[in-house]
Design a protein around this motif. Sequence first.
Motif, PDB file in Angstrom:
ATOM      1  N   SER A  34       0.809  -1.219   0.000  1.00  9.99           N
ATOM      2  CA  SER A  34       0.000   0.000   0.000  1.00  9.99           C
ATOM      3  C   SER A  34       0.835   1.259   0.000  1.00  9.99           C
ATOM      4  O   SER A  34       0.699   2.088  -0.874  1.00  9.99           O
ATOM      5  N   VAL A 146     -16.013   0.604  -0.491  1.00  6.70           N
ATOM      6  CA  VAL A 146     -14.905   0.057  -1.273  1.00  6.70           C
ATOM      7  C   VAL A 146     -15.490  -0.875  -2.333  1.00  6.70           C
ATOM      8  O   VAL A 146     -16.211  -1.806  -1.996  1.00  6.70           O
ATOM      9  N   THR A 161      -9.149  -1.939   1.981  1.00  2.00           N
ATOM     10  CA  THR A 161      -9.359  -0.530   2.292  1.00  2.00           C
ATOM     11  C   THR A 161      -8.048   0.227   2.317  1.00  2.00           C
ATOM     12  O   THR A 161      -7.952   1.330   1.779  1.00  2.00           O
ATOM     13  N   SER A 162      -7.029  -0.363   2.942  1.00  7.59           N
ATOM     14  CA  SER A 162      -5.724   0.301   3.004  1.00  7.59           C
ATOM     15  C   SER A 162      -5.222   0.595   1.600  1.00  7.59           C
ATOM     16  O   SER A 162      -4.785   1.706   1.296  1.00  7.59           O
ATOM     17  N   TYR A 164      -6.956   0.701  -1.182  1.00  7.40           N
ATOM     18  CA  TYR A 164      -7.881   1.591  -1.885  1.00  7.40           C
ATOM     19  C   TYR A 164      -7.630   3.050  -1.509  1.00  7.40           C
ATOM     20  O   TYR A 164      -7.604   3.930  -2.369  1.00  7.40           O
ATOM     21  N   ILE A 165      -7.426   3.303  -0.210  1.00  8.36           N
ATOM     22  CA  ILE A 165      -7.177   4.672   0.248  1.00  8.36           C
ATOM     23  C   ILE A 165      -5.898   5.216  -0.376  1.00  8.36           C
ATOM     24  O   ILE A 165      -5.867   6.342  -0.880  1.00  8.36           O
ATOM     25  N   LEU A 168      -6.611   6.037  -3.980  1.00  3.90           N
ATOM     26  CA  LEU A 168      -7.427   7.244  -4.141  1.00  3.90           C
ATOM     27  C   LEU A 168      -6.583   8.496  -3.953  1.00  3.90           C
ATOM     28  O   LEU A 168      -6.718   9.472  -4.688  1.00  3.90           O
TER      29      LEU A 168
END
Lengths: 202, 85
Positions: A34, A146, A161-162, A164-165, A168
């Motif tokens: 990430s 998500v 989520t990690s 994806y953030i 983004l």
Amino acid sequence: MAIPNSENGDSAAMVRGGRKRKRRDAAPEPGHRSFSTWRTESIEKRYSSKLLEALRRIRNDAAEPRGNGAVRDAADRALAVAARGRSRWSRAILSRRAIKLRAVRRRRQRGMGELPRSLPHPIERRRRRRRSELVQKKAEELGRLVPGCRKVSLPALLEETSDYIAALEMQIRAMSVIADAVSTAGGSSVGLPDRSGSPSTG
Amino acid sequence: MSSRSRITEEEINELISKLQSLLPDQARRRGSSRASATKVLKETCNYIKSLHREVDDLSDRLSDLMASMDSDSPQAEILRNLLRS
């Protein structure tokens, strides 16, 4: 940052019961990379190029309705492509359009409309009750935000989520650079803004 | 017995902690080392929603910029240069 990964889990399982735990997901965990993956200049450049190509196509395609949705769509698909199939959310975005097109086609053929809706698997509900109701409720809300993560387990959701953030944030950085460059060009004849001044770091 | 090992509370807390570290500083105001899982999940939802809004705004901005552009304008040239570099 140390992140628990499947390899450790495998050996732990083997010690416990001598059973080899089957790797259900062959793709590498998205959480591993990430921080570094989405912060490199190369991925931002790659993303920007893809987005610019898509923007040009949108602009040149007179048949396409000039709605704002087209740009958002292109930005998201370019982001999903940049993820290179490593994450669930990115695969979900890429199949999004395909699903919608299939549903629209089917609707036209049948003459009545109903988009396919997936229901949570009944077993999932049983497992959920073991965790706090409130945590589960919040996790469900997160799963709706998500892409493609409505039915995944909590650990998988947190990993997705990690990633994806981080993605983004890169998307926002890249689009800001492009928007600033283009709007600056409109105001004066000065060239591109200095890229070293942008917030992205390697 | 399911083929997946039971996820421990500890592993969940670790992941929640990691998630918390991704949130912007405002969300960690009290500097608590371990905010509740519910709070972190809620802040994460809010953060993602705000990121989505930013992307929407940028998409609108780009859309407007493109609409006001024609093939010969300097903006189009800038776009082409960005693509090449």
